[in-house]
Design an enzyme around this catalytic site. Structure first.
Site, short mmCIF file in Angstrom:
data_model
loop_
_atom_site.label_atom_id
_atom_site.label_comp_id
_atom_site.label_asym_id
_atom_site.label_seq_id
_atom_site.Cartn_x
_atom_site.Cartn_y
_atom_site.Cartn_z
N TYR A 1 16.51 -24.88 -1.52
CA TYR A 1 17.00 -26.01 -2.32
C TYR A 1 18.42 -25.79 -2.81
O TYR A 1 19.06 -26.71 -3.30
CB TYR A 1 16.11 -26.25 -3.54
CG TYR A 1 14.66 -26.56 -3.26
CD1 TYR A 1 14.16 -26.76 -1.97
CD2 TYR A 1 13.75 -26.64 -4.30
CE1 TYR A 1 12.83 -27.03 -1.74
CE2 TYR A 1 12.42 -26.91 -4.08
CZ TYR A 1 11.95 -27.10 -2.80
OH TYR A 1 10.63 -27.37 -2.60
N HIS B 1 6.76 -19.95 1.20
CA HIS B 1 7.04 -21.38 1.36
C HIS B 1 6.26 -22.00 2.50
O HIS B 1 5.74 -23.08 2.39
CB HIS B 1 8.54 -21.60 1.54
CG HIS B 1 8.99 -22.96 1.10
ND1 HIS B 1 10.27 -23.20 0.69
CD2 HIS B 1 8.35 -24.14 0.98
CE1 HIS B 1 10.40 -24.47 0.35
NE2 HIS B 1 9.25 -25.06 0.52
#
Length: 144
Positions: free
Chosen positions: A51, A109
């Site tokens: 991100y 993730h």
């Protein structure tokens, strides 16, 4: 479900049902957005290396009027760091970037099963938890 409802993880950790995803939140504007969310009751902040905003999330936590122990910061290990040593190094580096002492929750993730390194990655999370860098661990995006 409200911001204040909690659920229990297998290790006994409790987390609020609702958290703030920060995937498109960055910079000074992002800090303001996180503070606004905290002001209305959010207590979970979710970020990830991909991100590109871990520093902003850390700054928002540090500059918030809410005590750190009342916040739940979640981060995620990217596939490029699934080898054990890379995972341990990245967890530490990410903590340095955020300026935090620990993550409340840290996830793989995506386990990336075709690469076959998820066991190494998981062991790194287990060890990072033993070292006190992470409170609870897990895996996200397990659908193949």
């Amino acid at each position: 479900m409200t911001l204040y409802d909690k659920f229990y993880l297998n290790d006994g950790t409790t987390l609020p049902h609702v958290g703030l995803g920060t995937v498109h939140i960055q910079g000074g504007k992002g800090i303001h957005q996180v503070h606004s969310a905290l002001d209305v009751g959010y207590r979970v902040l979710d970020t990830a290396t991909g991100y590109n905003n871990e520093g902003m999330v850390g700054e928002a936590v540090r500059s918030s009027s809410i005590p750190r122990e009342q916040l739940y910061v979640s981060d995620k290990l990217p596939g490029l760091a699934h080898q054990y040593d890379k995972a341990i190094d990245l967890i530490q580096e990410t903590l340095y970037r955020t300026g935090l002492d620990y993550f409340d929750k840290y996830l793989i993730h995506w386990p990336n099963p075709k690469e076959g390194l998820y066991v190494e990655a998981w062991q790194a999370l287990v060890d990072a938890q033993k070292y006190g860098l992470i409170k609870t661990i897990g895996v996200s995006n397990v659908f193949t």
